[in-house]
Every structure is written in C-alpha cells, then in structure tokens.
Write a protein that holds these residues in place. Sequence first.
Motif, PDB file in Angstrom:
ATOM      1  N   LEU A 136      29.262  12.176  14.521  1.00  0.00           N
ATOM      2  CA  LEU A 136      28.253  11.849  13.518  1.00  0.00           C
ATOM      3  C   LEU A 136      28.649  12.493  12.192  1.00  0.00           C
ATOM      4  N   ARG A 137      28.549  11.714  11.110  1.00  0.00           N
ATOM      5  CA  ARG A 137      28.962  12.213   9.795  1.00  0.00           C
ATOM      6  C   ARG A 137      27.954  13.207   9.251  1.00  0.00           C
ATOM      7  N   ARG A 138      28.452  14.366   8.869  1.00  0.00           N
ATOM      8  CA  ARG A 138      27.638  15.416   8.288  1.00  0.00           C
ATOM      9  C   ARG A 138      27.482  15.163   6.787  1.00  0.00           C
ATOM     10  N   HIS A 139      26.616  15.947   6.144  1.00  0.00           N
ATOM     11  CA  HIS A 139      26.328  15.759   4.715  1.00  0.00           C
ATOM     12  C   HIS A 139      27.561  15.931   3.830  1.00  0.00           C
ATOM     13  N   GLY A 141      30.542  14.834   4.625  1.00  0.00           N
ATOM     14  CA  GLY A 141      31.496  13.783   4.931  1.00  0.00           C
ATOM     15  C   GLY A 141      32.344  14.045   6.157  1.00  0.00           C
ATOM     16  N   VAL A 142      32.209  15.221   6.767  1.00  0.00           N
ATOM     17  CA  VAL A 142      32.993  15.579   7.949  1.00  0.00           C
ATOM     18  C   VAL A 142      32.289  15.060   9.202  1.00  0.00           C
ATOM     19  N   TYR A 143      33.067  14.430  10.081  1.00  0.00           N
ATOM     20  CA  TYR A 143      32.501  13.966  11.344  1.00  0.00           C
ATOM     21  C   TYR A 143      32.492  15.116  12.347  1.00  0.00           C
ATOM     22  N   ARG A 144      31.334  15.334  12.955  1.00  0.00           N
ATOM     23  CA  ARG A 144      31.180  16.391  13.950  1.00  0.00           C
ATOM     24  C   ARG A 144      30.815  15.763  15.290  1.00  0.00           C
ATOM     25  N   TRP A 145      31.333  16.345  16.364  1.00  0.00           N
ATOM     26  CA  TRP A 145      30.987  15.853  17.699  1.00  0.00           C
ATOM     27  C   TRP A 145      29.570  16.287  18.059  1.00  0.00           C
ATOM     28  N   ILE A 146      28.816  15.323  18.549  1.00  0.00           N
ATOM     29  CA  ILE A 146      27.411  15.535  18.891  1.00  0.00           C
ATOM     30  C   ILE A 146      27.186  15.158  20.355  1.00  0.00           C
ATOM     31  N   VAL A 147      26.372  15.953  21.056  1.00  0.00           N
ATOM     32  CA  VAL A 147      25.898  15.519  22.366  1.00  0.00           C
ATOM     33  C   VAL A 147      24.440  15.123  22.187  1.00  0.00           C
ATOM     34  N   GLU A 148      24.122  13.912  22.581  1.00  0.00           N
ATOM     35  CA  GLU A 148      22.774  13.367  22.402  1.00  0.00           C
ATOM     36  C   GLU A 148      22.134  13.138  23.758  1.00  0.00           C
ATOM     37  N   ASN A 149      20.891  13.584  23.894  1.00  0.00           N
ATOM     38  CA  ASN A 149      20.113  13.362  25.111  1.00  0.00           C
ATOM     39  C   ASN A 149      18.811  12.668  24.737  1.00  0.00           C
ATOM     40  N   GLY A 150      18.538  11.542  25.384  1.00  0.00           N
ATOM     41  CA  GLY A 150      17.316  10.787  25.103  1.00  0.00           C
ATOM     42  C   GLY A 150      16.482  10.573  26.349  1.00  0.00           C
ATOM     43  N   THR A 151      15.171  10.596  26.190  1.00  0.00           N
ATOM     44  CA  THR A 151      14.242  10.416  27.313  1.00  0.00           C
ATOM     45  C   THR A 151      13.096   9.504  26.886  1.00  0.00           C
ATOM     46  N   PRO A 152      12.748   8.504  27.681  1.00  0.00           N
ATOM     47  CA  PRO A 152      11.621   7.625  27.337  1.00  0.00           C
ATOM     48  C   PRO A 152      10.293   8.363  27.469  1.00  0.00           C
ATOM     49  N   PHE A 153       9.316   7.981  26.666  1.00  0.00           N
ATOM     50  CA  PHE A 153       7.982   8.588  26.781  1.00  0.00           C
ATOM     51  C   PHE A 153       6.927   7.486  26.773  1.00  0.00           C
ATOM     52  N   GLU A 154       5.748   7.853  27.237  1.00  0.00           N
ATOM     53  CA  GLU A 154       4.652   6.891  27.352  1.00  0.00           C
ATOM     54  C   GLU A 154       3.429   7.367  26.581  1.00  0.00           C
ATOM     55  N   ARG A 155       2.591   6.404  26.217  1.00  0.00           N
ATOM     56  CA  ARG A 155       1.278   6.666  25.646  1.00  0.00           C
ATOM     57  C   ARG A 155       0.289   5.721  26.302  1.00  0.00           C
ATOM     58  N   GLY A 156      -0.727   6.335  26.901  1.00  0.00           N
ATOM     59  CA  GLY A 156      -1.717   5.506  27.585  1.00  0.00           C
ATOM     60  C   GLY A 156      -1.141   4.758  28.755  1.00  0.00           C
ATOM     61  N   GLY A 157      -0.101   5.299  29.380  1.00  0.00           N
ATOM     62  CA  GLY A 157       0.505   4.663  30.538  1.00  0.00           C
ATOM     63  C   GLY A 157       1.497   3.581  30.201  1.00  0.00           C
ATOM     64  N   ALA A 158       1.734   3.333  28.911  1.00  0.00           N
ATOM     65  CA  ALA A 158       2.675   2.283  28.509  1.00  0.00           C
ATOM     66  C   ALA A 158       3.870   2.895  27.789  1.00  0.00           C
ATOM     67  N   PHE A 159       5.026   2.284  27.983  1.00  0.00           N
ATOM     68  CA  PHE A 159       6.245   2.743  27.328  1.00  0.00           C
ATOM     69  C   PHE A 159       6.058   2.725  25.811  1.00  0.00           C
ATOM     70  N   ALA A 160       6.408   3.844  25.150  1.00  0.00           N
ATOM     71  CA  ALA A 160       6.179   3.949  23.708  1.00  0.00           C
ATOM     72  C   ALA A 160       7.454   4.185  22.907  1.00  0.00           C
ATOM     73  N   GLY A 161       8.578   4.401  23.583  1.00  0.00           N
ATOM     74  CA  GLY A 161       9.820   4.634  22.854  1.00  0.00           C
ATOM     75  C   GLY A 161      10.615   5.766  23.481  1.00  0.00           C
ATOM     76  N   TYR A 162      11.457   6.402  22.671  1.00  0.00           N
ATOM     77  CA  TYR A 162      12.329   7.488  23.150  1.00  0.00           C
ATOM     78  C   TYR A 162      12.209   8.708  22.245  1.00  0.00           C
ATOM     79  N   TRP A 163      12.193   9.875  22.874  1.00  0.00           N
ATOM     80  CA  TRP A 163      12.412  11.130  22.174  1.00  0.00           C
ATOM     81  C   TRP A 163      13.821  11.591  22.516  1.00  0.00           C
ATOM     82  N   GLY A 164      14.496  12.162  21.535  1.00  0.00           N
ATOM     83  CA  GLY A 164      15.849  12.614  21.806  1.00  0.00           C
ATOM     84  C   GLY A 164      16.225  13.843  20.999  1.00  0.00           C
ATOM     85  N   SER A 165      17.281  14.494  21.432  1.00  0.00           N
ATOM     86  CA  SER A 165      17.796  15.664  20.719  1.00  0.00           C
ATOM     87  C   SER A 165      19.306  15.548  20.590  1.00  0.00           C
TER      88      SER A 165
END
Length: 380
Positions: A136-139, A141-165
């Motif tokens: 991922l390009r840093r501010h 201009g240098v590309y840095r290696w990133i590890v990304e973890n994403g998890t789906p979340f729900e609201r009211g019992g329905a799928f609402a999207g993903y939270w990630g870090s």
Amino acid sequence: MVRSPAYRPAGGATGKDVGRADMNYPHRGKQGDVRTETVNTMSDHATLPIDRAVAAGEREFRELADFAPVMIWRTGTDRQGDWFNKPWLAFRGRSMAEEVGEGWVEGIHPEDFDRSSSVFFHAFGAREPYSLEYRLRRHDGVYRWIVENGTPFERGGAFAGYWGSCTDITDHRVAQRSQRVLINELSHRLKNTLAVVQAMAEQTFREGRPMDAAVTCFSGRLRALAAAQDQLIATAWEEVPLSDVVEATVLPFDCGGARIHREGPPLILSAETAVSLTMALHELLTNAVKYGALSNDTGTVTIAWSCAEPAGGRFRLEWKEQGGPTVSTPLERGFGTRFIERGVGCRQGGGSRLLFEPDGVRWVLETELPATSAHRAQVA
C-alpha cells in the motif's frame, strides 16, 4: 436483600448522551420496600473500573478506533469503503473524502491489485473473515507491505458490511528475508567447513604415518581451523583484519613474540581467504617447529605482506625462515604442502609458490585483494 446496582448504557446512533450511562441503584424506602433510583453518570466521572467499562459509549469507541496503533476501516454492503480511522488517513496522507468509496484502492500496488481484489471479493460473497498481504502506498510515495484482516459484521441480524484492520509489516518481512539469507549462507559455509575437515582427515590418515602421529597432526589442523572460525564469528562471517588472522595463528607457536616477526599495513581479508591463510600458516608453523627454523633455539621466521595500491589491488604475503637446519626439497608432498601450493589464493586469480631454499623455507602468496576492503582498512 438489596441487589447490586444494575447498569444500562445510554446514548445511541444519534449521538445524544454520548459517554453517559444510566445507573439503576436499588435502595430501601421508609416502609422497608425496595425502590430503584435511576442516576445518570458520565464515564469521565466514574471511578471504579467496572463503572468506567459499563459507562463507555460511542465517544470512547471512536477514541479507541482513532488512537489504536493499527489502521482500521469499514465497508458497507456495497463493498465501498465508508470509514477510515486517523492512523489510516495519516499513513495515506489523504482526507476521509478522498479515501471513501474506492478512493483508497488507488494506493494498492498494481502488481498486488488483482490478487487482493480476488481474495476480498471471494470473502465478501461468502460472508467470511479473510487475511491477505499486499503493498500500500504511503503518504511519501513509498509502498509498504501491509497485512489486512477483515471480518463481516451484522446489525439487527442482517449483514451490514466488513470491519477490518491493517498493520505495516515491511520491517518484519525484511527481517524474515535477512534471516533466510543468513540460514542459507550458514548452511553453505557449514558444508564447506565439513568438506575441509573431510579432506584433512583423508589426507592425514593415509600418508603412512603412525596412528598416534596422525591423530596429533589431525588434532592440530582441527584447532587451526577452529581458530579461523572463531575469527570469522567475531566479525559476523564477513571480513577479517589480516593482522588478527596472523596473530591468532602465530600466538601458540611464539608466545613471547621474539622469533616470529610480523610486518605489513592494515588490510582486510574475505572470509574464504582468512580460513585458507590460517590453514596455510598453521602448516608452515608446524613444519617449522618440527624440521625448520623453529626446531632450534636461534631460528626466526618473518611474515611480511604488502598491497600494490592503497585502495586495493595485488596483494603479496611472504613467509621466510632463517637460522634453521639446511633445507632440502622433500621427495614426497603431503597434504600440508599440497594445500599451501594449490589451496590458497588460486580462486582469486593469484598464485602460491613454496620454495625449499637451503637457508630456509620461503612461501610467496600473491592474489587480488578487493578494492573496497583494502580502502576501508587503510582509512581506518
């Protein structure tokens, strides 16, 4: 019996009463009945840890997101990024308006885009967690290696999207790569060392000498090899000062320093040359003690070296014995003689000459010394 206070967090998506909690505090009335009094409290004013934990509201969680030491993001059900925390925006050097939607995608390295998109789309369709690494390009201009973890979340019992870090793992990857290189280099050097030991054993024990003498000779050669390895370990297997190699090899044979004279400028040897030179000097010293200049009380040895150019070039080292018994050319050449003549300096385009002169053995080594190493030694 009066029960402990019951807590009900207050506030909500509207932002009202953010950071406030309703505390239901039971107590006895005048007639002995149990009554509950609802008291509003702020997490800022709570004193006990449990009070602060229960009273935490939207403000605290937004602070957590913005001050956590990781980059955090969120997408909606349309797979579009709709929120990024402060560490993410600081890393990218862009505003929220620039990153939302597919704005952040512009920062993915072109070589990683298709692979990363495939992993994300597959996980999104299956509504399952995922983990991937990409650049991922840093501010700056240098590309840095990133590890990304994403998890789906729900609201009211329905799928609402993903939270990630996302976490920057560039330094970790560099360290892993360096470790792999080090392990490979260590394996290579170990194999070379074992090959040297094998050759020494084969030559020593088939030269026709009695077993006791062969064991003694072989032990001495192993000690010389071990001394060379110690020098290399002390310099992280890179380069070794020539003077250190000579001193460490000569010391067991001339503790007072009166009979073996050393002279020459400060120079640096590669690891391979240092090992070869140590072994060659050991063979010469052993021979001098048994048959040459060091076999009596008056003989001497001079070890002198020089380099043609201050910044590197043709390197010359000469060993000369004097004051010992008259020397004659041996009828047979053993392992030590063959090693000195063929195993030192030849790979660097040099030459090695062992001369059995009547007044004492002379050995001349000429080889190329890396310019950078010689220059660094001269500067030091």
